[in-house]
Motif scaffolding. Structure first.
Motif, mmCIF file in Angstrom:
data_model
loop_
_atom_site.group_PDB
_atom_site.id
_atom_site.type_symbol
_atom_site.label_atom_id
_atom_site.label_comp_id
_atom_site.label_asym_id
_atom_site.label_seq_id
_atom_site.Cartn_x
_atom_site.Cartn_y
_atom_site.Cartn_z
ATOM 1 N N ARG A 54 0.691 -1.318 0.152
ATOM 2 C CA ARG A 54 -0.018 -0.098 -0.096
ATOM 3 C C ARG A 54 0.868 1.118 -0.105
ATOM 4 O O ARG A 54 0.463 2.272 -0.287
ATOM 5 N N SER A 55 2.340 1.049 0.230
ATOM 6 C CA SER A 55 2.905 2.294 0.315
ATOM 7 C C SER A 55 3.977 2.186 -0.975
ATOM 8 O O SER A 55 4.394 1.532 -1.380
ATOM 9 N N TRP B 152 -4.409 5.381 0.640
ATOM 10 C CA TRP B 152 -3.137 4.923 0.433
ATOM 11 C C TRP B 152 -2.889 4.924 -1.301
ATOM 12 O O TRP B 152 -1.896 4.940 -1.729
ATOM 13 N N GLN C 198 5.522 5.345 5.792
ATOM 14 C CA GLN C 198 5.123 6.494 5.376
ATOM 15 C C GLN C 198 3.222 6.597 5.526
ATOM 16 O O GLN C 198 2.786 7.304 5.426
ATOM 17 N N LEU C 199 2.888 5.393 5.683
ATOM 18 C CA LEU C 199 1.567 5.044 5.988
ATOM 19 C C LEU C 199 1.083 5.371 7.232
ATOM 20 O O LEU C 199 1.785 5.076 8.233
ATOM 21 N N ARG D 76 7.686 0.570 -4.801
ATOM 22 C CA ARG D 76 7.037 0.377 -3.418
ATOM 23 C C ARG D 76 7.983 1.389 -2.602
ATOM 24 O O ARG D 76 9.092 1.867 -2.710
ATOM 25 N N ASN E 14 -1.140 7.788 -3.764
ATOM 26 C CA ASN E 14 0.494 7.851 -3.790
ATOM 27 C C ASN E 14 0.774 6.876 -5.053
ATOM 28 O O ASN E 14 1.841 7.015 -5.373
ATOM 29 N N GLU F 69 0.636 -3.336 6.385
ATOM 30 C CA GLU F 69 1.775 -3.436 5.417
ATOM 31 C C GLU F 69 3.092 -4.148 6.186
ATOM 32 O O GLU F 69 3.650 -4.881 5.265
ATOM 33 N N GLU G 228 8.496 3.130 1.555
ATOM 34 C CA GLU G 228 8.523 2.785 2.899
ATOM 35 C C GLU G 228 7.285 2.562 3.535
ATOM 36 O O GLU G 228 6.297 3.435 3.628
ATOM 37 N N ALA G 229 7.141 1.483 4.433
ATOM 38 C CA ALA G 229 6.058 1.290 5.045
ATOM 39 C C ALA G 229 5.401 2.469 6.113
ATOM 40 O O ALA G 229 4.467 2.844 6.417
ATOM 41 N N LEU H 103 -0.320 1.057 8.065
ATOM 42 C CA LEU H 103 0.965 0.767 8.508
ATOM 43 C C LEU H 103 0.940 -0.745 8.914
ATOM 44 O O LEU H 103 1.779 -1.582 8.584
#
Length: 192
Positions: free
Chosen positions: A24-25, A81, A165-166, A160, A84, A174, A162-163, A171
């Motif tokens: 999702r990131s 999500w 950022q969610l 992809r 982005n 992820e 970084e997790a 998060l």
């Protein structure tokens, strides 16, 4: 420690399958139209009942009016999500065969095409997330689809990120391990 998205397997499976997962990131890095064409062409080589190839795609790059329209068709839980993603696509089916009869295998064939394009994207360092959470009726109306073309799923594509950022609950999702039902649960009948 093994990455939480690399699954523990009961049997050996090729890396192209086990290393595919749905993040999702995403980073802000764009995806070229040429790369999208390569990814979609991979999907065109999926198996297809009577070689009808009933899959169709609508492709929108981030920052375009079409991207904003597709993003607006997503359910609220997917919008945070998906904003982005470098590309949003709608995967559609042609519901009738060339001879006019209903294509009962259309969704199955689209799934095969989507899996092929997903594996191709992963091989190029591009992640995909296939999602069903969008308004299909609004999609058909706002995109003005012909009656025999139906939206099935959306696909978010991107590099992809970084997790971290969610925000939650994304998060945790992820970072959580992937799991699948064991083979014994999905095989309903077997004779050896």
């Amino acid at each position: 420690m093994q990455h939480p998205k690399i699954p523990h397997l009961q049997s050996p499976v090729v890396d192209a399958i086990t290393q595919r997962w749905s993040p999702r990131s995403f980073t802000a890095q764009a995806i070229s139209s040429a790369d999208i064409d390569t990814i979609i062409e991979a999907g065109t080589w999926a198996f297809s009942s009577s070689n009808e190839q009933p899959w169709r795609y609508i492709v929108a790059h981030h920052g375009t009016p079409l991207f904003a329209k597709l993003w607006g068709l997503l359910m609220p839980g997917n919008q945070p999500w998906c904003k982005n993603a470098a590309v949003l696509m709608i995967a559609l089916i042609q519901t009738k065969m060339a001879n006019g009869s209903p294509n009962g295998a259309a969704l199955h064939d689209l799934g095969a095409a989507n899996f092929a394009l997903t594996l191709q994207a992963n091989s190029m360092g591009i992640s995909t997330h296939i999602l069903g959470g969008f308004d299909r009726a609004r999609t058909a109306a706002e995109i003005e689809l012909p009656a025999d073309v139906q939206p099935a799923v959306m696909i978010a594509l991107g590099h992809r990120g970084e997790a971290e950022q969610l925000e939650e609950p994304f998060l945790s999702r992820e970072l959580s391990p992937r799991s699948r039902k064991p083979v014994s649960e999905v095989v309903l009948l077997r004779e050896s």
